[in-house]
Enzyme design. Structure first.
Site, PDB file in Angstrom:
ATOM      1  N   ASP A 148       0.861  -1.195   0.000  1.00 35.31           N
ATOM      2  CA  ASP A 148       0.000   0.000   0.000  1.00 35.31           C
ATOM      3  C   ASP A 148       0.895   1.243   0.000  1.00 35.31           C
ATOM      4  O   ASP A 148       2.106   1.154   0.150  1.00 35.31           O
ATOM      5  CB  ASP A 148      -0.946  -0.003   1.203  1.00 35.31           C
ATOM      6  CG  ASP A 148      -0.199   0.170   2.520  1.00 35.31           C
ATOM      7  OD1 ASP A 148       0.630  -0.681   2.827  1.00 35.31           O
ATOM      8  OD2 ASP A 148      -0.448   1.165   3.236  1.00 35.31           O
ATOM      9  N   HIS A 460       2.194  -8.536  -3.728  1.00 34.67           N
ATOM     10  CA  HIS A 460       1.099  -7.595  -3.517  1.00 34.67           C
ATOM     11  C   HIS A 460       1.754  -6.228  -3.332  1.00 34.67           C
ATOM     12  O   HIS A 460       2.143  -5.857  -2.223  1.00 34.67           O
ATOM     13  CB  HIS A 460       0.313  -8.018  -2.266  1.00 34.67           C
ATOM     14  CG  HIS A 460      -0.866  -7.145  -1.975  1.00 34.67           C
ATOM     15  ND1 HIS A 460      -2.113  -7.385  -2.482  1.00 34.67           N
ATOM     16  CD2 HIS A 460      -0.975  -6.031  -1.217  1.00 34.67           C
ATOM     17  CE1 HIS A 460      -2.948  -6.455  -2.050  1.00 34.67           C
ATOM     18  NE2 HIS A 460      -2.289  -5.622  -1.269  1.00 34.67           N
ATOM     19  N   ASP A 508       2.566 -17.490  -4.914  1.00 28.86           N
ATOM     20  CA  ASP A 508       3.056 -16.253  -5.541  1.00 28.86           C
ATOM     21  C   ASP A 508       1.932 -15.609  -6.344  1.00 28.86           C
ATOM     22  O   ASP A 508       1.795 -15.847  -7.538  1.00 28.86           O
ATOM     23  CB  ASP A 508       4.261 -16.592  -6.444  1.00 28.86           C
ATOM     24  CG  ASP A 508       4.855 -15.349  -7.084  1.00 28.86           C
ATOM     25  OD1 ASP A 508       4.535 -14.229  -6.620  1.00 28.86           O
ATOM     26  OD2 ASP A 508       5.629 -15.492  -8.047  1.00 28.86           O
ATOM     27  N   GLU A 517       2.830  -9.914   0.344  1.00 31.56           N
ATOM     28  CA  GLU A 517       3.043  -8.472   0.278  1.00 31.56           C
ATOM     29  C   GLU A 517       4.534  -8.192   0.495  1.00 31.56           C
ATOM     30  O   GLU A 517       5.313  -9.109   0.785  1.00 31.56           O
ATOM     31  CB  GLU A 517       2.196  -7.752   1.339  1.00 31.56           C
ATOM     32  CG  GLU A 517       2.186  -6.253   1.140  1.00 31.56           C
ATOM     33  CD  GLU A 517       1.072  -5.516   1.890  1.00 31.56           C
ATOM     34  OE1 GLU A 517       0.143  -6.163   2.393  1.00 31.56           O
ATOM     35  OE2 GLU A 517       1.158  -4.277   1.956  1.00 31.56           O
TER      36      GLU A 517
HETATM   37  O1  9MR Z   1       3.102  -6.547   8.925  1.00 34.48           O
HETATM   38  C1  9MR Z   1       1.875  -6.465   9.587  1.00 34.48           C
HETATM   39  C2  9MR Z   1       1.571  -7.833  10.164  1.00 34.48           C
HETATM   40  O2  9MR Z   1       2.510  -8.174  11.141  1.00 34.48           O
HETATM   41  C3  9MR Z   1       0.157  -7.830  10.720  1.00 34.48           C
HETATM   42  O3  9MR Z   1      -0.182  -9.141  11.108  1.00 34.48           O
HETATM   43  C4  9MR Z   1      -0.823  -7.332   9.661  1.00 34.48           C
HETATM   44  C5  9MR Z   1      -2.256  -7.275  10.157  1.00 34.48           C
HETATM   45  O4  9MR Z   1      -2.428  -6.332  11.143  1.00 34.48           O
HETATM   46  O5  9MR Z   1      -0.446  -6.033   9.221  1.00 34.48           O
HETATM   47  C6  9MR Z   1       0.807  -6.000   8.624  1.00 34.48           C
HETATM   48  O6  9MR Z   1       1.095  -4.704   8.263  1.00 34.48           O
HETATM   49  C7  9MR Z   1       0.491  -4.170   7.099  1.00 34.48           C
HETATM   50  C8  9MR Z   1       0.065  -2.762   7.451  1.00 34.48           C
HETATM   51  O7  9MR Z   1      -0.990  -2.798   8.362  1.00 34.48           O
HETATM   52  C9  9MR Z   1      -0.274  -1.913   6.261  1.00 34.48           C
HETATM   53  N1  9MR Z   1       0.764  -1.947   5.272  1.00 34.48           N
HETATM   54  C10 9MR Z   1       1.082  -3.287   4.841  1.00 34.48           C
HETATM   55  C11 9MR Z   1       1.548  -4.114   5.995  1.00 34.48           C
HETATM   56  C12 9MR Z   1       2.008  -5.493   5.532  1.00 34.48           C
HETATM   57  O8  9MR Z   1       0.986  -6.310   5.125  1.00 34.48           O
END
Ligand code: 9MR
Ligand code: ZN
Length: 536
Positions: A148, A460, A508, A517
């Site tokens: 994102d 992602h 993937d 991601e």
């Molecule tokens: O990296 C984060 C992971 O440890 C958590 O389990 C998850 C759900 O809360 O969120 C991940 O962080 C995301 C963040 O909220 C927004 N940007 C992308 C991050 C990676 O997926």
């Protein structure tokens, strides 16, 4: 997909080299690119491996030290090609560090530096406070956090810290490393030029009273468009004590790093850190963060801020040597449930790194106790890795969202243990974690785009999808296997039937954000581990 698993980047000449195969085979040869047999080896039966569900044989080919590109072959198949040589990790380090450049926000990425992965300046609008839109602030820069486009303070500080400690502890690795970024050729090493891009953004996130906004994002994640097309209103989400503490810590660490090059800039960072610290002292209660109604970007919420406050106090003492900070750090430490953690939430391990690099006196008993934590954690990882056919230092619970983060953090801790002890007895295990990332894993895949004959390619990651170029931007580290994927697609696609071994819970696919991601704090520990590997 190859039948024999190796580190698809390669190996330094003197390091241990172990390949894995999951079927019985008489033996293997190592061949150069002309097909000459350079080594003949035997497979050693390891047996059933719990977290991969595989029956594993390992083949040691450490004897080959001559620089070159090689492949392993046996009657059951072959491996990816890989390098042996002092420069085996040259491209990998360059790519994982340059990933941060590709994630820069607030500027255009020009052809000269970005090759085909250009885009126009993004997220240049004026942000308003979520709770009070009358308060406007024009904040620019930073790195996109992940797939994102948000900019979040706590993960940003953690990624910065990994990179700056990599430079601080292993400076020789970065001295001559030119990254082909716009600042290349000035008086800073390029790794610090890249860090400054994020640092310059983070200092803008501080409010007048010293507190720090939790994040700088739109109300919701953008659709899969290029960043400059994400023109929705930008917001400053409420301040949190975690963001303020991590901000304080990273500005204090930044002061130490940048004062060698730019005294004025360093002084500005220290002043910002002090202001944040003052706010923390005046606001001792936990001020957490939850997305307000109507906001759907990343939460990065935590249950407490204890590790963040301790990291801040430890960095402030290390930056200034003022006794009061050490007193605070010792008091904070008492309240912690200490975990040697280096993640975006629990940052206690970063406080240990601060004190490990402290020039001012710290009680010997305390330092001994902290170092013991590091060495004991490393010993535990060695014993876990010894019980795994892939020599991976992970337990089942580690295979959650972003499992490559614990994988690389365990690598970091193994590296720290070697720094503490100075005996090098954790080097093999540290490198094994890198080998796992780069292909010695149950998927036989390299979790770094553009690195390896069989590397994942569909993260992602919005620009990687929206740019219409099939070959992904190189150097992006995938979150990796997740035994409990939460994204709809992994479920919809029925990817992992009940009982799928954790190491195989990976796919993937751009849609699978809880498996595939990328984030800045999954790339940053890889930079650290590579620096440790190369610092011999
Ligand atoms: O990296 C984060 C992971 O440890 C958590 O389990 C998850 C759900 O809360 O969120 C991940 O962080 C995301 C963040 O909220 C927004 N940007 C992308 C991050 C990676 O997926
Ligand atoms: Zn942007």
């Amino acid at each position: 997909m190859f039948e024999i698993y190796v580190n698809q980047a390669g190996y330094l000449p003197e390091d241990r080299k172990v390949a894995v195969i999951c079927q019985e085979s008489a033996g293997f040869t190592v061949q150069d690119m002309q097909g000459n047999v350079c080594y003949e080896g035997k497979w050693n039966y390891f047996g059933p491996d719990a977290l991969s569900g595989d029956t594993v044989w390992q083949g040691d080919f450490s004897a080959i030290k001559k620089p070159g590109r090689y492949v392993l072959r046996c009657e059951k198949g072959e491996s990816a090609t890989f390098l042996i040589g002092e420069n085996a990790y040259g491209k990998l380090l360059y790519d994982v560090l340059r990933a941060f450049y590709y994630l820069r926000c607030g500027c255009a990425l020009e052809k000269e530096h970005a090759g085909v992965y250009t885009h126009a300046a993004c997220h240049t609008g004026i942000a308003v406070e979520w709770d009070n839109p009358l308060v406007k602030k024009h904040i620019l820069g930073g790195w996109h956090d992940a797939g994102d486009y948000g900019r979040y303070v706590t993960p940003g500080a953690v990624a910065l810290s990994h990179l700056m400690y990599a430079h601080m502890l292993y400076p020789a690795v970065f001295e001559k490393l030119k990254m082909n970024i716009p600042e290349s050729g000035n008086n800073l090493p390029d790794i610090l030029n890249e860090c400054k891009w994020e640092m310059d953004w983070i200092v803008q996130m501080q409010r007048e009273d010293g507190a720090v906004y939790h994040k700088h994002t739109t109300a919701h994640h953008a659709p899969f468009v290029m960043p400059e097309e994400d023109t929705a209103q930008l917001f400053l989400l409420p301040v949190s004590s975690m963001a303020t503490a991590d901000f304080c810590a990273i500005c204090a660490q930044g002061y130490r790093v940048f004062k060698e090059y730019d005294k004025e800039y360093a002084a500005k960072l220290l002043a910002a850190a002090k202001k944040a610290y003052q706010w923390l002292k005046e606001n001792p209660e936990f001020l957490g963060f939850k997305n307000p109604d109507g906001c759907g970007t990343g939460g990065y919420g935590q249950r407490d801020d204890l590790s963040n406050r301790w990291w801040a106090a430890a960095e402030m003492y290390t930056a200034t040597g003022e006794a009061e900070y050490l007193k605070d750090a010792m008091a904070q430490f008492e309240t912690l449930h200490f975990h040697l953690s280096l993640g975006w939430g629990d940052v206690a391990g970063l406080g240990v790194m601060a004190l490990m690099t402290c020039q001012y006196p710290v009680s010997e008993a305390w330092m001994t106790a902290l170092k013991k934590e590091v060495v004991e954690a490393a010993e535990k990882f060695v014993s876990i890795a010894d019980g795994c056919g892939y020599n991976c230092a992970m337990v089942e619970q580690n295979y959650g969202w972003g499992s490559n983060m614990p994988l690389m953090q365990h690598g970091m801790i193994l590296a720290l243990a070697d720094l503490v002890e100075g005996k090098g007895r954790f080097r093999n295990c540290m490198l094994d974690q890198l080998h796992v990332l780069m292909g010695v894993n149950a998927m036989g895949i390299s979790y770094v785009t553009g690195n390896g004959d069989y590397a994942y390619n569909y993260p992602h990651l919005r620009p990687a999808d929206a740019d219409g170029i099939d070959v992904c931007i190189p150097g992006m580290v995938s979150g990796g296997p997740n035994r409990r994927p939460t994204d709809g697609y992994a479920k919809e696609l029925g990817l992992f039937p009940e009982g799928t071994p954790p190491m195989k819970c990976y796919y993937d696919d751009v849609r699978c954000y809880s498996l595939n991601e990328i984030t800045i704090y999954w790339n940053s520990p890889v930079v650290f581990v590579l620096a440790a590997a190369l610092n011999k």
